[in-house]
Design a protein around this motif. Structure first.
Motif, PDB file in Angstrom:
ATOM      1  N   SER B  16      12.492  -1.852  -2.602  1.00 22.58           N
ATOM      2  CA  SER B  16      11.335  -0.991  -2.342  1.00 22.58           C
ATOM      3  C   SER B  16      10.227  -1.113  -3.384  1.00 22.58           C
ATOM      4  CB  SER B  16      11.754   0.482  -2.191  1.00 22.58           C
ATOM      5  OG  SER B  16      11.886   1.102  -3.460  1.00 22.58           O
ATOM      6  N   LEU B  17      10.187  -2.243  -4.119  1.00 22.59           N
ATOM      7  CA  LEU B  17       9.059  -2.427  -5.036  1.00 22.59           C
ATOM      8  C   LEU B  17       7.790  -2.647  -4.209  1.00 22.59           C
ATOM      9  CD1 LEU B  17      10.463  -4.681  -7.898  1.00 22.59           C
ATOM     10  CD2 LEU B  17      10.591  -2.227  -7.579  1.00 22.59           C
ATOM     11  N   PRO B  18       6.625  -2.254  -4.745  1.00 27.19           N
ATOM     12  CA  PRO B  18       5.391  -2.466  -3.988  1.00 27.19           C
ATOM     13  C   PRO B  18       5.231  -3.944  -3.626  1.00 27.19           C
ATOM     14  CG  PRO B  18       4.978  -1.112  -5.917  1.00 27.19           C
ATOM     15  CD  PRO B  18       6.391  -1.589  -6.026  1.00 27.19           C
ATOM     16  N   ILE B  19       4.828  -4.203  -2.373  1.00 28.03           N
ATOM     17  CA  ILE B  19       4.738  -5.578  -1.887  1.00 28.03           C
ATOM     18  C   ILE B  19       3.857  -6.441  -2.796  1.00 28.03           C
ATOM     19  CG2 ILE B  19       3.917  -7.024   0.006  1.00 28.03           C
ATOM     20  CD1 ILE B  19       6.406  -5.638   0.765  1.00 28.03           C
ATOM     21  N   ALA B  20       2.708  -5.913  -3.180  1.00 23.91           N
ATOM     22  CA  ALA B  20       1.784  -6.713  -3.989  1.00 23.91           C
ATOM     23  C   ALA B  20       2.442  -7.115  -5.307  1.00 23.91           C
ATOM     24  CB  ALA B  20       0.503  -5.925  -4.243  1.00 23.91           C
ATOM     25  N   ALA B  21       3.150  -6.167  -5.940  1.00 24.65           N
ATOM     26  CA  ALA B  21       3.812  -6.467  -7.206  1.00 24.65           C
ATOM     27  C   ALA B  21       4.915  -7.493  -6.989  1.00 24.65           C
ATOM     28  CB  ALA B  21       4.387  -5.186  -7.805  1.00 24.65           C
ATOM     29  N   THR B  22       5.649  -7.339  -5.891  1.00 30.22           N
ATOM     30  CA  THR B  22       6.711  -8.293  -5.563  1.00 30.22           C
ATOM     31  C   THR B  22       6.170  -9.714  -5.470  1.00 30.22           C
ATOM     32  OG1 THR B  22       7.856  -6.602  -4.295  1.00 30.22           O
ATOM     33  CG2 THR B  22       8.422  -8.861  -3.810  1.00 30.22           C
ATOM     34  N   LEU B  23       5.034  -9.853  -4.783  1.00 34.36           N
ATOM     35  CA  LEU B  23       4.474 -11.194  -4.591  1.00 34.36           C
ATOM     36  C   LEU B  23       4.050 -11.800  -5.920  1.00 34.36           C
ATOM     37  CD1 LEU B  23       2.301 -10.606  -1.370  1.00 34.36           C
ATOM     38  CD2 LEU B  23       4.663 -11.378  -1.544  1.00 34.36           C
ATOM     39  N   ILE B 279      -4.775  -3.314   1.015  1.00 29.39           N
ATOM     40  CA  ILE B 279      -4.745  -4.593   1.737  1.00 29.39           C
ATOM     41  C   ILE B 279      -5.152  -5.742   0.821  1.00 29.39           C
ATOM     42  CG2 ILE B 279      -5.878  -5.939   3.561  1.00 29.39           C
ATOM     43  CD1 ILE B 279      -6.146  -3.325   5.136  1.00 29.39           C
ATOM     44  N   MET B 280      -6.244  -5.549   0.079  1.00 29.07           N
ATOM     45  CA  MET B 280      -6.765  -6.660  -0.708  1.00 29.07           C
ATOM     46  C   MET B 280      -5.858  -7.007  -1.886  1.00 29.07           C
ATOM     47  SD  MET B 280      -9.158  -8.055   0.830  1.00 29.07           S
ATOM     48  CE  MET B 280      -9.538  -9.198  -0.500  1.00 29.07           C
ATOM     49  N   LEU B 281      -5.172  -6.027  -2.436  1.00 30.39           N
ATOM     50  CA  LEU B 281      -4.241  -6.348  -3.521  1.00 30.39           C
ATOM     51  C   LEU B 281      -3.132  -7.263  -2.982  1.00 30.39           C
ATOM     52  CD1 LEU B 281      -3.744  -5.872  -6.509  1.00 30.39           C
ATOM     53  CD2 LEU B 281      -2.243  -3.979  -5.924  1.00 30.39           C
ATOM     54  N   ILE B 282      -2.659  -6.964  -1.779  1.00 29.86           N
ATOM     55  CA  ILE B 282      -1.642  -7.813  -1.164  1.00 29.86           C
ATOM     56  C   ILE B 282      -2.209  -9.194  -0.847  1.00 29.86           C
ATOM     57  CG2 ILE B 282      -0.186  -8.120   0.886  1.00 29.86           C
ATOM     58  CD1 ILE B 282       0.277  -5.140   0.914  1.00 29.86           C
ATOM     59  N   VAL B 283      -3.445  -9.205  -0.341  1.00 30.34           N
ATOM     60  CA  VAL B 283      -4.060 -10.498   0.000  1.00 30.34           C
ATOM     61  C   VAL B 283      -4.244 -11.349  -1.263  1.00 30.34           C
ATOM     62  CG1 VAL B 283      -6.178 -11.590   0.846  1.00 30.34           C
ATOM     63  CG2 VAL B 283      -5.181  -9.683   2.108  1.00 30.34           C
ATOM     64  N   LEU B 284      -4.751 -10.743  -2.339  1.00 32.04           N
ATOM     65  CA  LEU B 284      -4.946 -11.481  -3.592  1.00 32.04           C
ATOM     66  C   LEU B 284      -3.614 -12.039  -4.090  1.00 32.04           C
ATOM     67  CD1 LEU B 284      -7.381  -9.156  -5.608  1.00 32.04           C
ATOM     68  CD2 LEU B 284      -7.937 -11.274  -4.433  1.00 32.04           C
ATOM     69  N   LEU B 337       2.311 -11.065   7.639  1.00 31.03           N
ATOM     70  CA  LEU B 337       1.190 -11.968   7.935  1.00 31.03           C
ATOM     71  C   LEU B 337       0.820 -12.799   6.710  1.00 31.03           C
ATOM     72  CD1 LEU B 337      -1.242 -12.846   9.767  1.00 31.03           C
ATOM     73  CD2 LEU B 337      -2.487 -10.932   8.800  1.00 31.03           C
ATOM     74  N   VAL B 338       0.616 -12.153   5.566  1.00 32.79           N
ATOM     75  CA  VAL B 338       0.111 -12.901   4.420  1.00 32.79           C
ATOM     76  C   VAL B 338       1.172 -13.760   3.741  1.00 32.79           C
ATOM     77  CG1 VAL B 338      -1.781 -11.320   3.965  1.00 32.79           C
ATOM     78  CG2 VAL B 338       0.384 -10.997   2.787  1.00 32.79           C
ATOM     79  N   THR B 339       2.450 -13.366   3.825  1.00 32.09           N
ATOM     80  CA  THR B 339       3.451 -14.184   3.133  1.00 32.09           C
ATOM     81  C   THR B 339       3.942 -15.340   3.996  1.00 32.09           C
ATOM     82  OG1 THR B 339       5.074 -12.537   3.757  1.00 32.09           O
ATOM     83  CG2 THR B 339       4.376 -12.515   1.487  1.00 32.09           C
ATOM     84  N   ILE B 340       4.091 -15.131   5.290  1.00 32.34           N
ATOM     85  CA  ILE B 340       4.732 -16.153   6.111  1.00 32.34           C
ATOM     86  C   ILE B 340       3.734 -17.145   6.714  1.00 32.34           C
ATOM     87  CG2 ILE B 340       6.489 -16.550   7.878  1.00 32.34           C
ATOM     88  CD1 ILE B 340       7.504 -14.709   5.778  1.00 32.34           C
ATOM     89  N   THR B 341       2.535 -16.644   7.076  1.00 34.01           N
ATOM     90  CA  THR B 341       1.572 -17.528   7.736  1.00 34.01           C
ATOM     91  C   THR B 341       1.319 -18.834   6.985  1.00 34.01           C
ATOM     92  OG1 THR B 341       0.496 -15.564   8.574  1.00 34.01           O
ATOM     93  CG2 THR B 341      -0.690 -17.626   8.832  1.00 34.01           C
ATOM     94  N   PRO B 342       1.041 -18.783   5.677  1.00 31.93           N
ATOM     95  CA  PRO B 342       0.725 -20.042   4.996  1.00 31.93           C
ATOM     96  C   PRO B 342       1.886 -21.033   5.037  1.00 31.93           C
ATOM     97  CG  PRO B 342       0.224 -18.156   3.608  1.00 31.93           C
ATOM     98  CD  PRO B 342       0.983 -17.636   4.768  1.00 31.93           C
ATOM     99  N   LEU B 343       3.109 -20.538   5.170  1.00 33.35           N
ATOM    100  CA  LEU B 343       4.259 -21.429   5.219  1.00 33.35           C
ATOM    101  C   LEU B 343       4.467 -21.991   6.620  1.00 33.35           C
ATOM    102  CD1 LEU B 343       6.747 -19.314   3.070  1.00 33.35           C
ATOM    103  CD2 LEU B 343       5.431 -21.311   2.366  1.00 33.35           C
ATOM    104  N   VAL B 344       4.245 -21.135   7.609  1.00 38.25           N
ATOM    105  CA  VAL B 344       4.590 -21.515   8.974  1.00 38.25           C
ATOM    106  C   VAL B 344       3.446 -22.235   9.696  1.00 38.25           C
ATOM    107  CG1 VAL B 344       5.160 -20.556  11.225  1.00 38.25           C
ATOM    108  CG2 VAL B 344       6.351 -19.746   9.212  1.00 38.25           C
ATOM    109  N   ALA B 345       2.212 -21.824   9.409  1.00 34.83           N
ATOM    110  CA  ALA B 345       1.073 -22.405  10.130  1.00 34.83           C
ATOM    111  C   ALA B 345       1.007 -23.933  10.021  1.00 34.83           C
ATOM    112  CB  ALA B 345      -0.234 -21.759   9.672  1.00 34.83           C
TER     113      ALA B 345
END
Lengths: 206, 428
Positions: B16-23, B279-284, B337-345
């Motif tokens: 349950s860590l924040p997604i942005a921090a996890t990334l 949203i933008m923190l996750i996107v960055l 969307l932001v984590t998987i797309t760049p790998l799968v696209a």
């Protein structure tokens, strides 16, 4: 602030005041960012209108919009943290006992604090780089990049400060076993809170 | 490397860590383990470049537009009008739920906002008119997901940025599938209400006169649609410009209805900027993570792993779809969307599929993620507005609409032109 979420004891008095001040600052910065966004929208709308009527753009709007956007994001980060908007996935968290949840909440703040520190570090590299090189934007505006970048960096510093103070408070609360306080301030937002969020400050339905 | 990276992500997200921090933590750990270069220094440039990206500025503008509309009370008026027009269909207000969601989705880029707005207006009617509660709740949760498929969609903007595809083309491609999905939702309701007439509740009576009078309440939303989507489709505005025009229009509407005030603006700012920052923190963070993944060769490893399986393009696509369906149960749609797309696209494009078409497929899969438990935000939003009973009712009610989503994916696999016809004929 309501008394439940107010840290108690002499030690946290100063910390509490610092926390209050940071919360007010974060809210103020977010409102400035909001006005910036509205201004940005109006600016771009006027630009489109100009292009489709007198046939030419105002010029440089894209670039300025980019700066306002960047500053708007970083100035809103701290308030988003206070409002518990930074997404956490809770399907295991939901099933954990209260003490474990408290631990996860503290870990989450520390992790977000680490991310904020990295963000601020990276922001500093950008600002100091532009300052050293005297960089200007490669456009007609020739904006000295250090100006928008320093404002952008300032938001990250406040975000980091907010997390440092909150980390300290959260660790103290954990050590003292004040689990309900931790949950109220730093836990994952429940679904009903989230729905209320999405609806904004509308009156409760009858 | 692939296994370690996935495990690390799964553990941190599961904790349950924040997604942005996890990334960010994943990116830094992976780069320090698998690369001799100080990759973390590259983050500064990535963060500044993405933060000032003009196309992405449309994201907060669309969110602010939605926040203002929400508070100007436009949804209530709209719902009433749609209910009068769709009252003859078996299932009455259930169709109003879908129809109003569709209209609201056409001006808002967010599914949570769509479900919350329509849900609040509609839910008091369940008991009053004796509808089957589960089906009613399901129609709200599922209808709400249309927000991210029907343009303007925030998810499609971000997908366009990540894969370097044109957002206007994506919007063209998503239009027909979006409407088709709404029709499929309604179709399911019609079938259910024909089999079980009791589910449909007590019908609303409407005269043609009432219906035409009600059109006045639909005018603002239709005008807004023309301003926002029309200007993109006609090619005279970019998404950011269209969002700006829409925002100005929404402010004017709020003023017209006498709702414009400093308090309304400030509340809207708070809602919009908090969402934007999140949203933008996750996107960055995801841009940085994806940079690291491609430098250390993980993206390439994944591609060769998939091609090494020796599957046909269609089989690979089915595997990818299955993967998203499962992952969608546990992840929230934006993170996915932001984590998987760049790998799968790249894999999908390498197989010969069009990235625009895949954007539509992916968005439907993200919609699915919004209503599949245990992590399906629309389920919880609808339940929270309902404020009583068990979440199981919403889950059960939504399950049937999953069929429509799979049907649409099947149709798009068989007939890609459903998505590609508009962008091929009207793009550019």
């Amino acid at each position: 602030m309501d008394p439940v979420t107010r840290p108690q004891g002499r030690e946290s008095g100063a910390l509490g005041r610092l926390d209050d001040a940071l919360r007010r600052l974060a809210r103020g910065m977010l409102l400035v960012a909001g006005w910036g966004l509205l201004l940005l929208g109006m600016l771009v709308a006027v630009d489109v209108a100009a292009r489709n009527t007198i046939g030419r753009n105002i010029g440089g709007v894209d670039e300025i919009a980019g700066y306002i956007f960047a500053i708007g994001i970083s100035w809103s980060l701290a308030e988003a943290f206070y409002a518990r908007s930074h997404v956490r996935i809770d399907f295991l968290y939901q099933k954990a006992p209260l003490r474990l949840r408290s631990l996860l909440d503290v870990l989450s703040i520390l992790a977000l604090g680490f991310a904020a520190a990295f963000l601020a570090f990276s922001g500093w590299l950008v600002v100091s780089g532009s300052w050293g090189m005297g960089s200007r934007s490669a456009s007609v505006l020739q904006v000295p990049l250090v100006i928008p970048q320093a404002l952008w960096f300032a938001g990250m510093v406040v975000f980091l400060a907010a997390l440092l103070v909150s980390s300290l408070q959260a660790c103290l609360a954990l050590a003292a076993g004040r689990h309900p306080e931790l949950a109220a301030r730093f836990g994952i937002m429940s679904a009903s809170e989230e729905a209320q969020e999405a609806l904004g400050a509308r009156e409760e339905k009858a | 490397m692939l296994a370690n990276a996935s495990l690390l992500l799964a553990v941190l997200i599961g904790a349950s860590l924040p997604i942005a921090a996890t990334l960010i933590i994943c990116a830094l750990l992976l780069s320090s383990i698998y690369s001799p270069l100080p990759l973390f220094l590259a983050a500064s440039e990535i963060f500044w470049k993405v933060s000032t990206e003009f196309t992405l500025t449309s994201v907060p503008l669309f969110i602010l537009l939605g926040e203002i509309l929400l508070r100007a009370g436009i949804a209530e008026r709209m719902y009433g009008a749609v209910a009068l027009w769709l009252n003859r269909l078996p299932g009455g207000l259930l169709h109003a739920n879908i129809g109003a969601s569709t209209l609201f989705a056409a001006t808002s880029g967010s599914s949570v906002a769509t479900a919350a707005t329509i849900g609040t207006v509609a839910l008091p009617e369940v008991r009053r008119r004796g509808y089957n509660e589960r089906l009613f709740l399901g129609s709200l949760a599922a209808g709400g997901t249309l927000g991210i498929l029907i343009p303007p969609s925030i998810h499609l903007i971000i997908y366009g940025m990540i894969t370097n595809t044109s957002v206007p083309k994506l919007y063209l491609a998503a239009a027909i599938p979006g409407l088709l999905l709404a029709v499929l939702f309604s179709l399911i309701i019609v079938v259910i209400c024909m089999v079980k007439p009791g589910f449909g509740g007590e019908p609303i009576k409407a005269t043609w006169r009432q219906r035409f009078v009600s059109l006045v309440d639909l005018v603002p939303i239709l005008l807004l649609f023309v301003v926002v989507i029309g200007s993109i489709y006609a090619g005279f505005a970019t998404p950011t410009e269209a969002a700006s025009l829409g925002l100005v229009f929404a402010v004017v509407l709020a003023w017209w209805y006498g709702k414009l005030s400093l308090a309304l603006l400030h509340e809207s700012f708070i809602g919009a900027m908090k969402a934007t920052a999140m949203i933008m923190l996750i996107v960055l963070a995801s841009y940085f993570l994806n940079f690291v993944l491609s430098v250390i060769g993980l993206s390439q490893q994944l591609t060769s792993f998939i091609s090494g399986l020796g599957l046909s393009p269609l089989q690979t696509m089915l595997v990818i779809i299955a993967f998203f369906v499962v992952l969608g149960c546990f992840l929230e749609s934006l993170s996915m969307l932001v984590t998987i797309t760049p790998l799968v696209a790249p894999i999908v494009i390498g197989l010969g599929y069009d990235p625009i078409w895949f954007g539509v497929i992916l968005t439907i899969l993200l919609e699915l993620a919004l209503i599949t438990p245990p992590v399906g935000i629309n389920l919880y939003v609808v339940q929270a507005i309902r404020g009583r009973g068990s979440i199981q009712d919403v889950i059960a009610g939504s399950a049937i609409f999953v069929v429509s989503m799979f049907a649409l994916i099947g149709l798009l696999l068989a007939f890609p032109d459903i998505a590609m016809w508009l962008p091929t004929h009207f793009g550019e």
